[in-house]
Design an enzyme around this catalytic site. Sequence first.
Site, mmCIF file in Angstrom:
data_model
loop_
_atom_site.group_PDB
_atom_site.id
_atom_site.type_symbol
_atom_site.label_atom_id
_atom_site.label_comp_id
_atom_site.label_asym_id
_atom_site.label_seq_id
_atom_site.Cartn_x
_atom_site.Cartn_y
_atom_site.Cartn_z
ATOM 1 N N LYS A 147 1.005 -1.157 -0.082
ATOM 2 C CA LYS A 147 0.022 -0.042 -0.025
ATOM 3 C C LYS A 147 0.764 1.169 -0.122
ATOM 4 C CE LYS A 147 -3.625 2.310 2.542
ATOM 5 N NZ LYS A 147 -4.533 2.424 3.599
ATOM 6 N N LYS A 192 -2.249 -1.705 -3.763
ATOM 7 C CA LYS A 192 -3.090 -0.509 -3.671
ATOM 8 C C LYS A 192 -2.387 0.530 -3.665
ATOM 9 C CE LYS A 192 -6.456 1.566 -0.686
ATOM 10 N NZ LYS A 192 -7.077 1.730 0.661
HETATM 11 C C1 PBG Z 1 -7.166 3.546 5.295
HETATM 12 C C2 PBG Z 1 -7.765 3.357 3.901
HETATM 13 C C3 PBG Z 1 -7.489 4.378 2.992
HETATM 14 C C4 PBG Z 1 -8.240 3.760 1.830
HETATM 15 C C5 PBG Z 1 -8.598 2.543 2.142
HETATM 16 N N1 PBG Z 1 -8.202 2.262 3.613
HETATM 17 C C6 PBG Z 1 -6.875 5.713 2.900
HETATM 18 C C7 PBG Z 1 -5.544 6.068 3.463
HETATM 19 O O1 PBG Z 1 -4.533 5.100 3.570
HETATM 20 O O2 PBG Z 1 -5.247 7.016 3.291
HETATM 21 C C8 PBG Z 1 -8.270 4.394 0.500
HETATM 22 C C9 PBG Z 1 -9.167 3.878 -0.306
HETATM 23 C C10 PBG Z 1 -9.564 4.689 -1.484
HETATM 24 O O3 PBG Z 1 -8.631 5.780 -1.816
HETATM 25 O O4 PBG Z 1 -10.518 4.353 -2.189
HETATM 26 N N2 PBG Z 1 -8.184 3.103 6.304
#
Ligand code: PBG
Length: 336
Positions: A205, A257
């Site tokens: 991520k 992601k």
């Molecule tokens: C954190 C989380 C995020 C997203 C999913 N889980 C945001 C981040 O890490 O700042 C982003 C999902 C998206 O942008 O569609 N709980």
Amino acid sequence: MTTYHLPRRPRRLRQNPAIRQLTAETRLAPADFILPLFVADGITERREIASMPGVYQHTTDTLKAICHEALEEGIRCVDLFGVPLDEDKDATGSVAWDPEGILNRNVRALREEFGEDLLIMADTCLDEFTDHGHCGVVGVDKYGNQVVDNDATLDLYRDMALAQAAAGAHIVSPSGMMDGQIGVIREGLDAEGYQDVAIMAYSAKYASKFFGPFRDAVGSSLKGDRRTYQQDPANVRESLLETELDIEEGADFVMVKPALPYLDVLSRVADMSPVPVAAYQVSGEYAMMVAAGQNGWIDFEATMMESLTSIKRAGADQILTYYAIEGARALKELHG
Ligand code: PBG
């Protein structure tokens, strides 16, 4: 006019829709899709998210309704995010493991409504629930600097995952990028008898600006960024390491992601992973295509399907997408 003798004519296999479908290497199916959903406390009607047209913060009632729609279209899994009241946020995000908190009570409602027909996945991360918006507890290191404290956060993730399992989640999905989170959660679940609750690990991520609209969607309190715990967009090797560690620690699925800007990462992870690999088409990917479509600059539906096909072609077994229901309907039209 000369007609050449060409022993190979690749265009032969492109000449009509039937032959193109016959030879397609990548086929999307509704069961590939996981639908991320937002449920918010303190609202009486669903509320559209300004930067994600067509995506809503739901009440329990509209949440159940959209899950029925998803199931009817052949989608087998939803991923639930909770949006608490601002006044319920605190330094540790304690609403996250409160059985009556916004996320846990809606996980319970969905499990009661759908049983084993629809898999309920819950987001296992504190950022929606902390008043500072970070994914973990903020502490002070030996040099007096404010840091997100990895090890102090792990216990809270375990408690959150246990609350989600108790509420009926089939899958928990740790997205906070703390080192060791998968192992601690797996151990915690097993110790309490939740051996059958699966873990979808957000393994690779990135600290991505493509998450922008999501911060709107969950009313994030974050000031600053997540660069000390999410990955640097310049890197791919650490994605392979993160994936390896998560699998060793017990991840049942791994995830990459965002998706489209990271197809190379997805492809590398898919090549080495012995467990299913999911990819998350994030809020910014969705928002860009919607906005360009609304301006008449691209064909939104066709671009979306092309994007989802590319994500699958790169190696995703599951795709988290806000377009899951519409995508499933588009597939039905295409394939009957
Ligand atoms: C954190 C989380 C995020 C997203 C999913 N889980 C945001 C981040 O890490 O700042 C982003 C999902 C998206 O942008 O569609 N709980």
